[in-house]
Design an enzyme around this catalytic site. Structure first.
Site, PDB file in Angstrom:
ATOM      1  N   ARG A   1      24.400 -15.177 -57.099  1.00 20.36           N
ATOM      2  CA  ARG A   1      24.518 -15.624 -58.478  1.00 20.36           C
ATOM      3  C   ARG A   1      25.477 -14.729 -59.243  1.00 20.36           C
ATOM      4  O   ARG A   1      25.351 -13.510 -59.226  1.00 20.36           O
ATOM      5  CB  ARG A   1      23.168 -15.603 -59.165  1.00 20.36           C
ATOM      6  CG  ARG A   1      23.304 -15.973 -60.613  1.00 20.36           C
ATOM      7  CD  ARG A   1      22.017 -16.332 -61.262  1.00 20.36           C
ATOM      8  NE  ARG A   1      22.265 -16.488 -62.683  1.00 20.36           N
ATOM      9  CZ  ARG A   1      21.333 -16.764 -63.550  1.00 20.36           C
ATOM     10  NH1 ARG A   1      20.101 -16.933 -63.159  1.00 20.36           N
ATOM     11  NH2 ARG A   1      21.624 -16.889 -64.817  1.00 20.36           N
TER      12      ARG A   1
ATOM     13  N   ARG B   1      23.957 -23.386 -61.127  1.00 17.10           N
ATOM     14  CA  ARG B   1      23.614 -22.045 -60.652  1.00 17.10           C
ATOM     15  C   ARG B   1      23.019 -22.077 -59.254  1.00 17.10           C
ATOM     16  O   ARG B   1      22.309 -23.017 -58.896  1.00 17.10           O
ATOM     17  CB  ARG B   1      22.659 -21.363 -61.637  1.00 17.10           C
ATOM     18  CG  ARG B   1      21.459 -22.194 -61.940  1.00 17.10           C
ATOM     19  CD  ARG B   1      20.986 -22.190 -63.389  1.00 17.10           C
ATOM     20  NE  ARG B   1      21.954 -22.297 -64.428  1.00 17.10           N
ATOM     21  CZ  ARG B   1      21.944 -21.534 -65.518  1.00 17.10           C
ATOM     22  NH1 ARG B   1      21.033 -20.631 -65.689  1.00 17.10           N
ATOM     23  NH2 ARG B   1      22.852 -21.682 -66.439  1.00 17.10           N
TER      24      ARG B   1
ATOM     25  N   ASP C   1      18.172 -19.296 -60.127  1.00 18.61           N
ATOM     26  CA  ASP C   1      17.610 -18.822 -61.376  1.00 18.61           C
ATOM     27  C   ASP C   1      16.178 -18.423 -61.107  1.00 18.61           C
ATOM     28  O   ASP C   1      15.429 -19.226 -60.531  1.00 18.61           O
ATOM     29  CB  ASP C   1      17.546 -20.020 -62.330  1.00 18.61           C
ATOM     30  CG  ASP C   1      18.192 -19.771 -63.644  1.00 18.61           C
ATOM     31  OD1 ASP C   1      18.593 -18.647 -63.916  1.00 18.61           O
ATOM     32  OD2 ASP C   1      18.290 -20.757 -64.406  1.00 18.61           O
TER      33      ASP C   1
ATOM     34  N   ASP D   1      13.086 -17.152 -63.375  1.00 12.66           N
ATOM     35  CA  ASP D   1      12.678 -16.906 -64.760  1.00 12.66           C
ATOM     36  C   ASP D   1      11.221 -16.490 -64.820  1.00 12.66           C
ATOM     37  O   ASP D   1      10.367 -17.115 -64.173  1.00 12.66           O
ATOM     38  CB  ASP D   1      12.831 -18.196 -65.589  1.00 12.66           C
ATOM     39  CG  ASP D   1      14.277 -18.601 -65.775  1.00 12.66           C
ATOM     40  OD1 ASP D   1      15.134 -17.702 -65.862  1.00 12.66           O
ATOM     41  OD2 ASP D   1      14.547 -19.815 -65.838  1.00 12.66           O
TER      42      ASP D   1
HETATM   43  N1  ROI Z   1      17.758 -28.329 -65.557  1.00 10.57           N
HETATM   44  C1  ROI Z   1      16.849 -28.496 -64.580  1.00 10.57           C
HETATM   45  N2  ROI Z   1      16.456 -29.724 -64.268  1.00 10.57           N
HETATM   46  N3  ROI Z   1      16.314 -27.446 -63.906  1.00 10.57           N
HETATM   47  C2  ROI Z   1      16.677 -26.167 -64.187  1.00 10.57           C
HETATM   48  O1  ROI Z   1      16.157 -25.210 -63.547  1.00 10.57           O
HETATM   49  C3  ROI Z   1      17.623 -25.942 -65.209  1.00 10.57           C
HETATM   50  N4  ROI Z   1      18.027 -24.687 -65.560  1.00 10.57           N
HETATM   51  C4  ROI Z   1      18.888 -24.480 -66.543  1.00 10.57           C
HETATM   52  C5  ROI Z   1      19.470 -25.605 -67.358  1.00 10.57           C
HETATM   53  C6  ROI Z   1      20.979 -25.498 -67.325  1.00 10.57           C
HETATM   54  C7  ROI Z   1      18.945 -25.449 -68.786  1.00 10.57           C
HETATM   55  N5  ROI Z   1      19.073 -26.907 -66.882  1.00 10.57           N
HETATM   56  C8  ROI Z   1      18.153 -27.074 -65.881  1.00 10.57           C
HETATM   57  O2  ROI Z   1      19.221 -23.236 -66.852  1.00 10.57           O
END
Ligand code: ROI
Length: 161
Positions: free
Chosen positions: A84, A93, A96, A98
């Protein structure tokens, strides 16, 4: 003190199913942390910039002795391991990770906001979290089951195991 935490995983680049499965495995190696369980994988429509591939999302439930910022640093190492780079807001990405919830705490720090911004509205987070913990009560006092959007109306689809 040990805290129960929920981590959201998301990827929409470079073989996202494999990215999320690899990240789930790597969570087991976090220091001072145990993986309790994780959800199925879900294919989800992108929120934000629509000109990007579908996402694969999942949620893991952990118990950790790491502080919120220690946990964040460890998760960022895993994100970096999987290629990443700091990318556009709302853009595609490879991985991620979180921190969705850290116990029942509210955290406002320049590096970290918990509960995660958008947690209460994002079906791609709420559904996998519900799969882990159907009786979960959120830090705002609401029962997770009460705010769960109907699956039929959401742009999310559970993948076969
Ligand atoms: N949209 C979906 N469906 N899943 C995600 O994990 C995700 N993550 C993001 C953004 C770009 C907001 N959209 C996403 O960071």
């Amino acid at each position: 003190m040990a805290e129960t935490v929920y981590i959201g995983l998301g990827s929409n680049l470079d073989r996202p199913v494999q990215q999320v499965k690899l990240a789930l495995q790597r969570l087991h190696a976090l220091p001072q942390t145990q993986v309790i369980q994780y959800s199925s994988l879900y294919r989800t429509a992108p929120l934000g910039g629509l000109d990007q591939p579908d996402y694969i999302n999942a949620v893991a439930q952990l118990v950790t002795h790491l502080s919120p910022l220690e946990l964040l640093s460890n998760l960022q190492l895993l994100e970096n391991l999987q290629g990443r780079t700091r990318q556009q807001r709302w853009g595609s990405r490879t991985l991620d990770l979180d921190i969705l919830l850290y116990g029942q705490q509210h955290i406002y720090h320049p590096r970290l906001t918990v509960p995660h911004v958008g947690l209460y509205e994002r079906s791609f987070v709420l559904h996998p979290m519900y799969e882990c913990s159907p009786d979960l009560v959120l830090p705002n006092g609401q029962q997770l089951s009460e705010i769960l959007p109907p699956l039929a109306q959401s742009d999310i689809q559970k993948l076969a195991a």
